[in-house]
Design an enzyme around this catalytic site. Structure first.
Site, PDB file in Angstrom:
ATOM      1  N   SER A 108       0.819  -1.222   0.000  1.00 55.95           N
ATOM      2  CA  SER A 108       0.000   0.000   0.000  1.00 55.95           C
ATOM      3  C   SER A 108       0.850   1.268   0.000  1.00 55.95           C
ATOM      4  CB  SER A 108      -0.955   0.002   1.194  1.00 55.95           C
ATOM      5  OG  SER A 108      -1.911  -1.012   1.036  1.00 55.95           O
ATOM      6  N   THR A 161      -1.528   4.416   3.076  1.00 55.27           N
ATOM      7  CA  THR A 161      -2.350   5.087   2.059  1.00 55.27           C
ATOM      8  C   THR A 161      -2.509   6.585   2.326  1.00 55.27           C
ATOM      9  OG1 THR A 161      -3.506   2.973   1.846  1.00 55.27           O
ATOM     10  CG2 THR A 161      -4.450   4.871   0.674  1.00 55.27           C
ATOM     11  N   GLU A 276     -10.064   7.255   2.314  1.00 51.28           N
ATOM     12  CA  GLU A 276      -9.687   5.838   2.228  1.00 51.28           C
ATOM     13  C   GLU A 276     -10.590   4.934   3.053  1.00 51.28           C
ATOM     14  OE1 GLU A 276      -6.341   4.295   4.367  1.00 51.28           O
ATOM     15  OE2 GLU A 276      -6.057   2.645   2.959  1.00 51.28           O
ATOM     16  N   ASP A 281      -9.014  -4.169   2.858  1.00 53.30           N
ATOM     17  CA  ASP A 281      -7.725  -4.877   2.780  1.00 53.30           C
ATOM     18  C   ASP A 281      -7.536  -5.850   3.942  1.00 53.30           C
ATOM     19  OD1 ASP A 281      -4.814  -5.097   1.926  1.00 53.30           O
ATOM     20  OD2 ASP A 281      -4.520  -4.122   3.868  1.00 53.30           O
ATOM     21  N   HIS A 285      -6.577  -9.842   4.149  1.00 54.65           N
ATOM     22  CA  HIS A 285      -5.441 -10.426   4.883  1.00 54.65           C
ATOM     23  C   HIS A 285      -5.919 -11.488   5.874  1.00 54.65           C
ATOM     24  CE1 HIS A 285      -2.100  -7.981   3.501  1.00 54.65           C
ATOM     25  NE2 HIS A 285      -2.804  -6.875   3.667  1.00 54.65           N
ATOM     26  N   HIS A 350      -1.679  -9.452  -0.693  1.00 59.19           N
ATOM     27  CA  HIS A 350      -2.201  -8.757  -1.866  1.00 59.19           C
ATOM     28  C   HIS A 350      -2.047  -9.646  -3.097  1.00 59.19           C
ATOM     29  CE1 HIS A 350      -0.870  -4.852   0.380  1.00 59.19           C
ATOM     30  NE2 HIS A 350      -1.799  -5.544   1.024  1.00 59.19           N
TER      31      HIS A 350
HETATM   32 MG    MG Z   1      -4.386   1.609   3.402  1.00 57.13          MG
HETATM   33 ZN    ZN Z   2      -2.680  -4.952   2.781  1.00 56.30          ZN
END
Ligand code: MG
Ligand code: ZN
Length: 386
Positions: A108, A161, A276, A281, A285, A350
């Site tokens: 990221s 991010t 964001e 995400d 994970h 990812h």
């Molecule tokens: Mg992020």
């Molecule tokens: Zn991630």
């Protein structure tokens, strides 16, 4: 060798690594893969918004990034909300290739930096190129053009991010250094977790004192944050990362989005805002379909806030994309009526697949087709004249 110093050094390192690993919990919390999820809340209504018919340049930009949001993540939200999302209002849709300068599969940091600066860099970088040289990001360019700017996140505001739109550091783990970089900007609004990276630091500084000296209103908790409608705002929603939606984060993200738009829209020169949805995400994970779905729906409601403003305002470009996909997530079965999604995963990291790009408003047609992640900020810059 003075043993006291040695022990202190170890203690200090221990503290540092504890707080760092605590902030990376989202990578390791996985108990067991949770593939199936059924809607727990009512579906929410989705308004049909009318895209302005204009050839004018956008005055405002709202750039929404779903961390880890691939096509399956979007579709899991569509199924769970009974077939509809605010995202379905978008007519200009493309794909973004997410590879970084160092790896086929980006992290990221490099992903955020590609989306903020238009340059590919190595995994772990924040706002610097492959030679660790700082590169100007689109928020800074907007700031230099006199626009109001803001950054919102459902993780710590110093996480990769949001940091990519503010800081310039060779290593995404340098969270306290990244926090200090906020003071080097004139960002008008930032809302997210991570207050402790400003206040509980190895250098013993309390950066909220410096923020106040620079004219920021420092607010804690979404209720206090939502009361602010002008001036500069540093809004902290948690000590480090925010809770997940499933753990009871509530509607912080859509509320933060409308609060930020309201403040930034006071600037007659227009604004740039990055929002964001961080924890889509983390669901990837953790191989947890429920986290993906609930974070996706939360992010979509922030998109709804942006679209409602853009429809009325008519000079606002709204872009939605992801930095990468997470989990190699697929959907093996589902039910629009019950809102159940049977997911599966190929990875707890990812993946390298393309991610969707959605655009609405002035210039939106330029985001159609096949793009690279780096094309997105370049097109935003060109359209906005910065
Ligand atoms: Mg992020
Ligand atoms: Zn991630």
């Amino acid at each position: 060798m003075n043993y006291t110093y040695l022990i202190l050094a170890f203690a200090g390192f221990g503290l540092l690594s504890t707080s760092l690993s605590a902030q990376n919990d989202y990578l390791t919390n996985k108990s067991e893969s949770v593939k199936n999820f059924t809607r727990i809340e009512q579906t929410y209504p989705v308004a049909i918004v009318t895209e302005p018919n204009t050839t004018n340049k956008p005055k405002n930009v709202i750039f929404l990034i779903g961390d880890g949001m691939g096509v399956s993540q979007v579709f899991s939200g569509i199924v769970a909300n009974g077939g509809n999302l605010h995202l379905k209002n978008f007519r200009n849709i493309g794909f973004s290739e997410t590879q970084s300068a160092s790896d086929f599969v980006t992290d990221s940091g490099a992903g955020g930096t590609a989306l903020s600066t238009g340059e590919r860099t190595y995994n772990g970088a924040i706002g610097v190129n492959a030679d660790t040289v700082a590169i100007q990001n689109i928020r800074e360019k907007a700031e230099l053009r006199g626009k109001a700017t803001g950054v919102i996140s459902t993780s710590s505001i110093t996480h990769a991010t949001p940091a990519s739109f503010v800081a310039h550091q060779p290593n995404r783990e340098w969270l306290e250094t990244i926090a200090a970089d906020f003071l080097k900007t004139n960002i008008d609004v930032f809302i997210g977790g991570g207050s402790k990276n400003f206040t509980h630091r190895r250098d013993k500084k309390d950066l909220t004192v410096d923020l106040k000296q620079k004219g920021y209103q420092v607010a804690y908790g979404i209720e206090e944050i939502a009361k602010i409608n002008s001036g500069k705002l540093a809004g902290f929603t948690s000590d480090y990362h925010n809770k997940s939606k499933l753990e009871g984060r509530g509607n912080e993200l859509p509320i933060a989005t409308s609060t930020a738009i309201n403040i930034l829209n006071n600037d007659p020169d227009g604004f740039f805002l990055m929002v964001e949805g961080s924890q889509i995400d983390w669901g990837g994970h953790n191989n947890n379909t429920g986290i993906i779905v609930t974070e996706m729906l939360d992010f979509d409601q922030a998109i709804g806030v942006a679209l409602a403003f853009a429809e009325k305002n008519k000079e606002t470009l709204v872009i939605v994309t992801a930095d990468h996909e997470t989990g190699g997530f697929s959907i093996e079965n589902g039910n629009f009526t019950t809102g159940s999604v049977m997911g599966n995963f190929t990875s707890d990291d990812h993946s390298g697949v393309m991610v969707p790009v959605f655009a609405f408003g002035p210039g939106a047609d330029l985001f159609r087709g096949f793009l690279k992640n780096t094309d997105i900020p370049k097109i935003i810059s060109e359209l906005s004249g910065y």
